[in-house]
Scaffold this motif. Sequence first.
Motif, short mmCIF file in Angstrom:
data_model
loop_
_atom_site.label_atom_id
_atom_site.label_comp_id
_atom_site.label_asym_id
_atom_site.label_seq_id
_atom_site.Cartn_x
_atom_site.Cartn_y
_atom_site.Cartn_z
N GLU A 4 40.00 32.44 32.87
CA GLU A 4 40.91 31.55 32.16
C GLU A 4 40.93 31.89 30.67
N LYS A 5 39.73 32.09 30.09
CA LYS A 5 39.66 32.38 28.66
C LYS A 5 40.34 33.71 28.34
N LYS A 6 40.09 34.71 29.16
CA LYS A 6 40.68 36.01 28.93
C LYS A 6 42.20 35.95 29.00
N LEU A 7 42.73 35.18 29.95
CA LEU A 7 44.17 35.07 30.10
C LEU A 7 44.79 34.43 28.87
N ASN A 281 49.47 28.85 24.38
CA ASN A 281 49.07 29.04 25.77
C ASN A 281 50.20 29.61 26.61
N GLY A 282 51.37 29.84 26.00
CA GLY A 282 52.46 30.46 26.74
C GLY A 282 53.76 29.68 26.66
N LEU A 283 54.52 29.76 27.73
CA LEU A 283 55.81 29.09 27.84
C LEU A 283 55.64 27.58 27.99
N ILE A 284 56.66 26.85 27.56
CA ILE A 284 56.84 25.45 27.97
C ILE A 284 58.30 25.36 28.38
N ASP A 327 49.70 26.56 45.16
CA ASP A 327 48.85 27.73 44.98
C ASP A 327 47.55 27.53 45.74
N ALA A 328 47.51 28.11 46.94
CA ALA A 328 46.32 28.01 47.79
C ALA A 328 45.50 29.29 47.74
N SER A 329 45.70 30.09 46.69
CA SER A 329 44.94 31.34 46.56
C SER A 329 43.47 31.04 46.30
N GLU A 330 42.64 32.09 46.35
CA GLU A 330 41.21 31.91 46.15
C GLU A 330 40.81 31.95 44.69
N ASN A 331 41.77 32.04 43.78
CA ASN A 331 41.44 31.97 42.36
C ASN A 331 40.89 30.59 42.01
N PHE A 337 45.07 26.77 36.37
CA PHE A 337 45.56 25.93 35.27
C PHE A 337 46.14 26.82 34.16
N ALA A 338 45.36 27.85 33.76
CA ALA A 338 45.79 28.72 32.67
C ALA A 338 47.02 29.53 33.06
N GLN A 339 47.06 29.99 34.31
CA GLN A 339 48.17 30.81 34.79
C GLN A 339 49.49 30.05 34.73
N TYR A 340 49.50 28.81 35.18
CA TYR A 340 50.76 28.07 35.23
C TYR A 340 51.10 27.43 33.89
N GLU A 341 50.09 27.28 33.03
CA GLU A 341 50.41 26.93 31.64
C GLU A 341 51.11 28.11 30.98
N MET A 342 50.60 29.31 31.20
CA MET A 342 51.23 30.52 30.67
C MET A 342 52.69 30.60 31.11
N LYS A 343 52.96 30.25 32.35
CA LYS A 343 54.32 30.35 32.90
C LYS A 343 55.18 29.13 32.56
#
Length: 479
Positions: A4-7, A281-284, A327-331, A337-343
Motif C-alpha cells: 500500500e505504501k509503495k503504491l 493518492n490519485g484520482l477522485i 475485488d475478491a483477489s488475494e491482495n 484500499f490504496a488501489q481503488y483510491e488511486m483509481k
Amino acid sequence: MAAEKKLVDSITPIEEDFAKWYTDICLKAELVDYSSVKGCVILRPYGYAIWENIQKILDAKFKETGHENVAMPMFIPESLLQKEKDHVEGFAPEVAWVTHGGNERLEERLCVRPTSETLFCEHFSHVLNSYRDLPMLYNQWCSVVRWEKTTRPFLRSREFWWQEGHTIHETAEEAKAETERMLNVYADFAENSLMMPVIRGRKTESDKFAGAEATYCVEAMMHDGKALQAGTSHYFGDGFSRAFDVTFTGRENTLQYPFQTSWGVSTRLVGAIIMTHGDNNGLILPPAVSPIQIVIVPIAQHKEGVLEKAEELRKQLTAASYRVKLDASENSAGWKFAQYEMKGVPLRLEIGPKDIENGQCVLVRRDNRQKYFVKLDELESELPKIIKELEAAMFEAAKQRLEERTYTITELEEFLATAKDKPGFIKAMWCGDPACEAKIKEISDVSSRCIPFGVEPFGDKCICCGKEAKIPVYWGKAY
C-alpha cells in the motif's frame, strides 16, 4: 501495508511537481500508455471507460435537443480544405498530410482531418434543397489529428477523441441561439456531471476559432490555478456556406445561404477531471462518469460466508443500476484500499464477519474518507444520499478554489505582480484593442480566457493603456 505504501508513494506529490503528479496519475491509474508513435497515446480500458461515460451522457443530451449522429471520412482533399481561407490558415501548422496510397504518389494530397467543417459543408451542399430541410442538426464522435509540438496525455496529443457538432439554420438568429444553447449544454454537463465549476463567456477576436464570427467557451480552473478550456461553441454566420456554395430555396422562392455553427468537447475533459479533483493518492472521479462507482472489498474474506455476502451485495447493487466491482483477489485489504483510491472510485463498501453479524456494511467516500455504517436493509435508500453529498462536496471544493483564486484588479502594476506570484484568474477591464491584449500577454505571460457572460464592468479604464474600457475579461495562464 508495504504494498500500500509503495503504491501511494509512487505518485509525485502535487505540491512538489504538478506536471509530474499529473503524468503519474495518468499512468499509474491505468488511464493511458504511450505508443510507438510520438505524441500519441493509447487509451487503456479504464481511461476509455471514463470517456465512454462522458459520451453516453452527452450523446443523450444531444439527441434530446434534436441532433443526429453521422460519420464523415477522415481524409479531406487539399482543394476542399483551401476553400475557406481563414480556416485553412488557422490549421495549416497542425495539419498531417497523406501523400501516397500504397506505392503511388497521390495526385492530390489528403489532409487527415483536424476538424470537419469542410466535409460537412460539402455534404450540406449536396443534401440541402429547401428551407423545409432546415435546420440540419448533426454530430459525430471520432478522432482527429493535429500535429502538436508539445504533447501531454489527454490535454494535447497528436490524435485525440472528441465530438464535433455541425448545424445549419435558416436564419442568423436561429444559428446564434444554437451556439449558445450548446455552450450551455457543455457548461451544465461540466457542473452537474463532472462537478467542475466553469466560467461561460466569449473569446476575443484574436482568440476565436479559425473562420468563425464568434467563439464561445467554458473555462475551468485546475488545481495549479491554470485555466483549461473545457468546451467551445462557434457561430460561423454564412461565411462557410458562401465559400462552399451551400444554398437553399427560401420562403420567397429565392436562393439563400444558411447560417452555420459547430461545437465540440474532447478527451481533454478527462484531463480536466484529474486536475480539478485529484489528490496525492490519485484520482477522485465524479460518480456520473466513474467506470466503477462502488468497489466492494471483503474483509477477512477467507472466513465463512464473507465472499457469499459480498457477491450478494454486488448483484443487488448492480441490479439497482450502479457500476459495481467486487475485488475478491488475494491482495490485502490495505492494498485494495490504496488501489481503488488511486483509481478514484467514489465509494468503497467494506463487508466482514462482524458486519454480517450486525446486518451492516461500511461505506467510505473517496474524497474525504468519511465512513458511514449502513444497515444492509437500508443500503439502497442511503446510497443516493451519500453520493449526492459526495458530489456536492466535490463541486464546492472546486468552486471555493475558483473563487479564492480569482482576483479583481484595476491597476497594471498589481496585475503584473498577481500574474507572476498568484496562480489563478485575473478579472480586469479591457478597451477592446487587440494591441493591448497582445501587450498584456507579452509582459505578463497570461492570455485572455474569455469575456464572461453576466459580469458588469467594475471600472472604466483599460488595465493596459488606461483608456476608456467597458469590457471585463478573465485573464490567466492556460493549458
